[in-house]
Design a protein around this motif. Structure first.
Motif, PDB file in Angstrom:
ATOM      1  N   LEU A 193      33.085  30.923  52.548  1.00  0.00           N
ATOM      2  CA  LEU A 193      34.418  31.020  51.948  1.00  0.00           C
ATOM      3  C   LEU A 193      34.694  32.423  51.416  1.00  0.00           C
ATOM      4  O   LEU A 193      35.801  32.944  51.545  1.00  0.00           O
ATOM      5  N   ALA A 194      33.685  33.020  50.800  1.00  0.00           N
ATOM      6  CA  ALA A 194      33.855  34.341  50.200  1.00  0.00           C
ATOM      7  C   ALA A 194      33.857  35.458  51.236  1.00  0.00           C
ATOM      8  O   ALA A 194      34.187  36.598  50.920  1.00  0.00           O
ATOM      9  N   ASN A 195      33.474  35.124  52.463  1.00  0.00           N
ATOM     10  CA  ASN A 195      33.387  36.111  53.539  1.00  0.00           C
ATOM     11  C   ASN A 195      32.381  37.220  53.254  1.00  0.00           C
ATOM     12  O   ASN A 195      32.565  38.365  53.670  1.00  0.00           O
ATOM     13  N   GLU A 196      31.333  36.874  52.530  1.00  0.00           N
ATOM     14  CA  GLU A 196      30.243  37.812  52.274  1.00  0.00           C
ATOM     15  C   GLU A 196      29.062  37.030  51.714  1.00  0.00           C
ATOM     16  O   GLU A 196      29.230  35.954  51.151  1.00  0.00           O
ATOM     17  N   PRO A 197      27.860  37.577  51.856  1.00  0.00           N
ATOM     18  CA  PRO A 197      26.699  36.935  51.249  1.00  0.00           C
ATOM     19  C   PRO A 197      26.856  36.920  49.731  1.00  0.00           C
ATOM     20  O   PRO A 197      27.418  37.858  49.154  1.00  0.00           O
ATOM     21  N   LEU A 198      26.380  35.862  49.100  1.00  0.00           N
ATOM     22  CA  LEU A 198      26.469  35.753  47.653  1.00  0.00           C
ATOM     23  C   LEU A 198      25.077  35.763  47.036  1.00  0.00           C
ATOM     24  O   LEU A 198      24.130  35.228  47.603  1.00  0.00           O
ATOM     25  N   GLY A 199      24.983  36.362  45.868  1.00  0.00           N
ATOM     26  CA  GLY A 199      23.746  36.372  45.108  1.00  0.00           C
ATOM     27  C   GLY A 199      24.027  35.956  43.682  1.00  0.00           C
ATOM     28  O   GLY A 199      25.162  35.667  43.296  1.00  0.00           O
ATOM     29  N   LYS A 200      22.976  35.942  42.902  1.00  0.00           N
ATOM     30  CA  LYS A 200      23.091  35.554  41.506  1.00  0.00           C
ATOM     31  C   LYS A 200      23.836  36.631  40.725  1.00  0.00           C
ATOM     32  O   LYS A 200      23.527  37.815  40.822  1.00  0.00           O
ATOM     33  N   ALA A 201      24.817  36.192  39.956  1.00  0.00           N
ATOM     34  CA  ALA A 201      25.529  37.102  39.064  1.00  0.00           C
ATOM     35  C   ALA A 201      24.783  37.125  37.740  1.00  0.00           C
ATOM     36  O   ALA A 201      24.562  36.074  37.141  1.00  0.00           O
ATOM     37  N   ASP A 202      24.381  38.299  37.301  1.00  0.00           N
ATOM     38  CA  ASP A 202      23.678  38.369  36.028  1.00  0.00           C
ATOM     39  C   ASP A 202      24.673  38.420  34.867  1.00  0.00           C
ATOM     40  O   ASP A 202      25.880  38.580  35.059  1.00  0.00           O
ATOM     41  N   ALA A 203      24.133  38.274  33.668  1.00  0.00           N
ATOM     42  CA  ALA A 203      24.975  38.216  32.476  1.00  0.00           C
ATOM     43  C   ALA A 203      25.823  39.476  32.314  1.00  0.00           C
ATOM     44  O   ALA A 203      26.977  39.399  31.891  1.00  0.00           O
ATOM     45  N   ALA A 204      25.272  40.633  32.676  1.00  0.00           N
ATOM     46  CA  ALA A 204      26.006  41.896  32.525  1.00  0.00           C
ATOM     47  C   ALA A 204      27.223  41.944  33.451  1.00  0.00           C
ATOM     48  O   ALA A 204      28.311  42.346  33.038  1.00  0.00           O
ATOM     49  N   LEU A 205      27.055  41.520  34.705  1.00  0.00           N
ATOM     50  CA  LEU A 205      28.183  41.498  35.645  1.00  0.00           C
ATOM     51  C   LEU A 205      29.245  40.514  35.168  1.00  0.00           C
ATOM     52  O   LEU A 205      30.445  40.815  35.177  1.00  0.00           O
ATOM     53  N   ILE A 206      28.816  39.333  34.761  1.00  0.00           N
ATOM     54  CA  ILE A 206      29.771  38.315  34.300  1.00  0.00           C
ATOM     55  C   ILE A 206      30.553  38.826  33.102  1.00  0.00           C
ATOM     56  O   ILE A 206      31.778  38.733  33.062  1.00  0.00           O
ATOM     57  N   ARG A 207      29.875  39.406  32.147  1.00  0.00           N
ATOM     58  CA  ARG A 207      30.542  39.930  30.947  1.00  0.00           C
ATOM     59  C   ARG A 207      31.489  41.075  31.315  1.00  0.00           C
ATOM     60  O   ARG A 207      32.626  41.129  30.851  1.00  0.00           O
ATOM     61  N   ALA A 208      31.034  41.994  32.178  1.00  0.00           N
ATOM     62  CA  ALA A 208      31.852  43.156  32.537  1.00  0.00           C
ATOM     63  C   ALA A 208      33.114  42.751  33.290  1.00  0.00           C
ATOM     64  O   ALA A 208      34.183  43.307  33.051  1.00  0.00           O
TER      65      ALA A 208
ATOM     66  N   ALA B  39      30.806  35.431  28.039  1.00  0.00           N
ATOM     67  CA  ALA B  39      29.360  35.235  28.116  1.00  0.00           C
ATOM     68  C   ALA B  39      29.082  33.966  28.916  1.00  0.00           C
ATOM     69  O   ALA B  39      29.905  33.041  28.940  1.00  0.00           O
ATOM     70  N   ILE B  40      27.929  33.916  29.558  1.00  0.00           N
ATOM     71  CA  ILE B  40      27.519  32.715  30.277  1.00  0.00           C
ATOM     72  C   ILE B  40      27.557  31.538  29.306  1.00  0.00           C
ATOM     73  O   ILE B  40      27.113  31.643  28.175  1.00  0.00           O
ATOM     74  N   GLY B  41      28.102  30.417  29.771  1.00  0.00           N
ATOM     75  CA  GLY B  41      28.220  29.225  28.936  1.00  0.00           C
ATOM     76  C   GLY B  41      29.609  29.039  28.359  1.00  0.00           C
ATOM     77  O   GLY B  41      29.951  27.964  27.887  1.00  0.00           O
ATOM     78  N   GLY B  42      30.418  30.086  28.403  1.00  0.00           N
ATOM     79  CA  GLY B  42      31.777  29.986  27.869  1.00  0.00           C
ATOM     80  C   GLY B  42      32.817  30.570  28.799  1.00  0.00           C
ATOM     81  O   GLY B  42      33.935  30.862  28.384  1.00  0.00           O
ATOM     82  N   VAL B  43      32.482  30.735  30.082  1.00  0.00           N
ATOM     83  CA  VAL B  43      33.413  31.358  31.029  1.00  0.00           C
ATOM     84  C   VAL B  43      34.593  30.430  31.279  1.00  0.00           C
ATOM     85  O   VAL B  43      34.443  29.332  31.795  1.00  0.00           O
ATOM     86  N   SER B  44      35.745  30.893  30.892  1.00  0.00           N
ATOM     87  CA  SER B  44      36.981  30.142  31.081  1.00  0.00           C
ATOM     88  C   SER B  44      37.558  30.438  32.469  1.00  0.00           C
ATOM     89  O   SER B  44      37.325  31.517  33.017  1.00  0.00           O
ATOM     90  N   PRO B  45      38.336  29.514  33.013  1.00  0.00           N
ATOM     91  CA  PRO B  45      38.994  29.815  34.289  1.00  0.00           C
ATOM     92  C   PRO B  45      40.178  30.783  34.131  1.00  0.00           C
ATOM     93  O   PRO B  45      40.667  31.323  35.109  1.00  0.00           O
ATOM     94  N   ILE B  46      40.631  30.982  32.890  1.00  0.00           N
ATOM     95  CA  ILE B  46      41.744  31.905  32.631  1.00  0.00           C
ATOM     96  C   ILE B  46      41.309  32.934  31.583  1.00  0.00           C
ATOM     97  O   ILE B  46      40.355  32.731  30.856  1.00  0.00           O
ATOM     98  N   GLY B  47      42.024  34.053  31.544  1.00  0.00           N
ATOM     99  CA  GLY B  47      41.767  35.058  30.524  1.00  0.00           C
ATOM    100  C   GLY B  47      40.715  36.080  30.903  1.00  0.00           C
ATOM    101  O   GLY B  47      40.159  36.750  30.038  1.00  0.00           O
ATOM    102  N   HIS B  48      40.470  36.239  32.183  1.00  0.00           N
ATOM    103  CA  HIS B  48      39.474  37.213  32.642  1.00  0.00           C
ATOM    104  C   HIS B  48      39.976  38.632  32.413  1.00  0.00           C
ATOM    105  O   HIS B  48      41.172  38.895  32.478  1.00  0.00           O
ATOM    106  N   LEU B  49      39.037  39.551  32.175  1.00  0.00           N
ATOM    107  CA  LEU B  49      39.401  40.957  31.993  1.00  0.00           C
ATOM    108  C   LEU B  49      39.913  41.574  33.284  1.00  0.00           C
ATOM    109  O   LEU B  49      40.740  42.487  33.255  1.00  0.00           O
TER     110      LEU B  49
END
Length: 156
Positions: free
Chosen positions: A78-93, A98-108
């Protein structure tokens, strides 16, 4: 009130959504805990699962029913690319959460989003509101509309 929670509330307002954020009495790090806190079916929990696009280096969001698991091969297709694990730094950036509270809305930053068809079977879903202790209710179609998510099968 945390910055993440404030951002989710502000984004909801900007999108014209009226959401009631509920502070849970227990941490909701798992879908089972979130379902227990809201007395709902585990599949009514919209889990935010983030992968790292191995080609693009960006975060990709898969909104998954609480009882389902993401199939890596289907998600990569679906993503049209290989996927790997997203680390906490990528998710936060990329999301601001933070992991555990990622909302579907309000992304930076804008984020490519896919949604599990199982979530479309309910009248009401519960999603993280920016922290592990805050959730909000939303209809599946509104969630699709405000996130621009593509409804697609990516579960195991």
């Amino acid at each position: 009130m945390s910055k993440s929670l404030k951002r989710v509330k502000r984004t909801a307002e900007e999108l014209g959504l009226t959401i009631d954020v509920v502070e849970t009495t227990i941490d909701t790090h798992t879908a089972e805990q979130a379902a227990q806190s809201q007395n709902c079916h585990v599949d009514q929990i919209a889990k935010s699962i983030i992968f790292r696009g191995e080609t693009s280096g960006t975060a990709i969001l898969f909104l998954t029913a609480g009882g389902n698991r993401v199939d890596g091969d289907k998600a990569s297709a679906l993503a049209n690319e290989p996927l790997g694990k997203a680390d906490a730094a990528l998710i936060r950036a990329q999301t601001g959460f933070a992991i555990g509270g990622v909302s579907p809305i309000g992304h930076l930053n804008p984020i490519k989003t896919f949604i599990d068809p199982r979530l479309m079977e309910f009248d009401e879903l519960w999603a993280a509101a920016g922290t592990p202790r805050h959730v909000f209710a939303i209809s599946p179609q509104v969630l699709v509309d405000v996130t621009g998510a593509v409804v697609a099968d990516f579960t195991a």
